[in-house]
Write a protein that holds these residues in place. Structure first.
Motif, short mmCIF file in Angstrom:
data_model
loop_
_atom_site.label_atom_id
_atom_site.label_comp_id
_atom_site.label_asym_id
_atom_site.label_seq_id
_atom_site.Cartn_x
_atom_site.Cartn_y
_atom_site.Cartn_z
N LYS A 53 0.83 -1.20 0.00
CA LYS A 53 0.00 0.00 0.00
C LYS A 53 0.86 1.25 0.00
O LYS A 53 2.01 1.21 0.47
N ILE A 54 0.29 2.33 -0.48
CA ILE A 54 0.90 3.65 -0.36
C ILE A 54 0.03 4.47 0.59
O ILE A 54 -1.17 4.18 0.71
N PRO A 55 0.59 5.47 1.24
CA PRO A 55 1.95 5.97 1.13
C PRO A 55 2.92 5.18 2.02
O PRO A 55 2.53 4.53 2.97
N ASP A 67 2.08 3.48 8.11
CA ASP A 67 1.26 4.00 7.05
C ASP A 67 1.15 5.52 7.14
O ASP A 67 2.01 6.14 7.79
N SER A 68 0.10 6.11 6.54
CA SER A 68 0.03 7.57 6.49
C SER A 68 0.05 8.20 7.89
O SER A 68 0.67 9.24 8.09
N THR A 69 -0.61 7.55 8.84
CA THR A 69 -0.68 8.13 10.19
C THR A 69 0.70 8.13 10.85
O THR A 69 1.11 9.12 11.46
N ALA A 102 -12.18 9.85 10.63
CA ALA A 102 -11.91 10.35 9.27
C ALA A 102 -11.15 9.30 8.45
O ALA A 102 -11.42 9.09 7.26
N GLN A 103 -10.24 8.63 9.10
CA GLN A 103 -9.45 7.59 8.42
C GLN A 103 -10.35 6.43 7.99
O GLN A 103 -10.27 5.92 6.88
N GLY A 104 -11.24 6.01 8.90
CA GLY A 104 -12.17 4.91 8.58
C GLY A 104 -13.10 5.28 7.44
O GLY A 104 -13.43 4.44 6.59
N ARG A 113 -14.57 2.50 -4.07
CA ARG A 113 -13.90 2.73 -5.36
C ARG A 113 -13.43 1.39 -5.97
O ARG A 113 -13.68 1.11 -7.13
N TYR A 114 -12.77 0.57 -5.15
CA TYR A 114 -12.29 -0.71 -5.68
C TYR A 114 -13.45 -1.60 -6.06
O TYR A 114 -13.42 -2.31 -7.07
N GLU A 115 -14.50 -1.59 -5.25
CA GLU A 115 -15.64 -2.48 -5.48
C GLU A 115 -16.39 -2.10 -6.76
O GLU A 115 -16.90 -2.97 -7.46
N1 LIG Z 1 -3.97 2.62 6.40
C1 LIG Z 1 -3.28 3.03 5.20
C2 LIG Z 1 -4.20 2.88 4.00
C3 LIG Z 1 -3.43 3.10 2.71
C4 LIG Z 1 -4.23 2.66 1.49
O1 LIG Z 1 -5.23 1.92 1.56
N2 LIG Z 1 -3.75 3.12 0.32
C5 LIG Z 1 -4.34 2.69 -0.92
C6 LIG Z 1 -4.23 3.78 -1.97
S1 LIG Z 1 -5.31 5.15 -1.63
C7 LIG Z 1 -3.56 1.50 -1.42
O2 LIG Z 1 -2.37 1.47 -1.26
N3 LIG Z 1 -4.24 0.54 -2.06
C8 LIG Z 1 -3.62 -0.60 -2.64
C9 LIG Z 1 -4.21 -1.88 -2.18
O3 LIG Z 1 -5.13 -1.88 -1.33
O4 LIG Z 1 -3.78 -2.90 -2.70
C10 LIG Z 1 -2.75 4.45 5.35
O5 LIG Z 1 -3.32 5.23 6.13
O6 LIG Z 1 -1.72 4.79 4.74
#
Ligand SMILES: N[C@@H](CCC(=O)N[C@@H](CS)C(=O)NCC(=O)O)C(=O)O
Length: 208
Positions: A53-55, A67-69, A102-104, A113-115
């Motif tokens: 995952k990013i970031p 992760d982002s937090t 907000a994160q949830g 979006r993915y779904e």
């Molecule tokens: N808990 C993570 C969530 C990060 C996340 O879900 N990023 C999405 C992009 S917006 C991602 O990497 N998706 C790729 C995947 O789920 O395979 C954070 O706060 O950084």
């Protein structure tokens, strides 16, 4: 430092906004990383984030932070701490709890979006999508009712919520989240006009 990001990602935007607000943006190189469920990304998984995952922030000594937090807290710490997340006291727990909301909500929006975009049409589950939207709406209502708590110096909750609202505008411009939420609307108008938000507006582009 290198930030593994994508211009569409609300979580990467959260880090970028925090970096600008903390005066650290000039020390961070943005490196585009394409991610998505089912995309294997073996090299990235091995070297940066096994969750793919990013970031993620890659430090000059090669260590990776996610992760982002956690990245926001790391950047906050570099500048003395306590601006993104209060160090102690009741404010700390309020900020962290509201940030978790907000994160949830953002996680729910990314799942929708993915779904609706990635999952093959014949395998989609509309009740699941409705349920995720329901959580987002409930969170929006909570922030509308408690918008007064959003006044005050910029912290990680403001940034996460702003990125969440910006993501709704980006992916579902006609969803009407502002309807009946005048306090959240005026707060977000102020927030989204800040330089940190204007410089990080999501874009559907693949950086060179
Ligand atoms: N808990 C993570 C969530 C990060 C996340 O879900 N990023 C999405 C992009 S917006 C991602 O990497 N998706 C790729 C995947 O789920 O395979 C954070 O706060 O950084």
């Amino acid at each position: 430092m290198k930030l593994m990001y994508a211009p569409q990602s609300p979580f990467a935007r959260k880090v970028r906004v925090a970096a600008i607000e903390l005066g650290l943006a000039g020390e961070i190189e943005l490196v585009f990383q394409a991610v998505a469920p089912t995309k294997e990304n073996e090299d990235y998984a091995a070297k940066v984030n096994p969750l793919r995952k990013i970031p993620a922030l890659v430090l000059d000594d090669g260590r990776a932070i996610h992760d982002s937090t956690v990245i926001c807290e790391y950047l906050d710490d570099l500048t003395g701490g306590g601006r993104m997340i209060p160090v102690s006291g009741p404010d700390r727990w309020d900020v962290l709890t509201q940030h978790a909301l907000a994160q949830g909500m953002t996680e729910a929006a990314v799942l929708v979006r993915y779904e609706t975009w990635l999952r093959p049409e014949e395998r989609r589950w509309p009740d699941y999508v409705d349920d995720q939207w329901n959580r987002i709406e409930a969170g929006l209502d909570w922030f509308e009712a408690n918008a007064r708590g959003l006044e005050g110096p910029m912290n990680i909750t403001h940034i996460a919520l702003g990125c969440m609202l910006g993501y709704l505008d980006f992916r579902w411009p006609d969803a009407g989240w502002r309807d009946g939420r005048s306090r959240l609307t005026s707060w977000s108008t102020w927030l989204l006009r800040r330089n940190s938000f204007k410089q990080t507006v999501p874009e559907d582009v693949v950086p060179a």
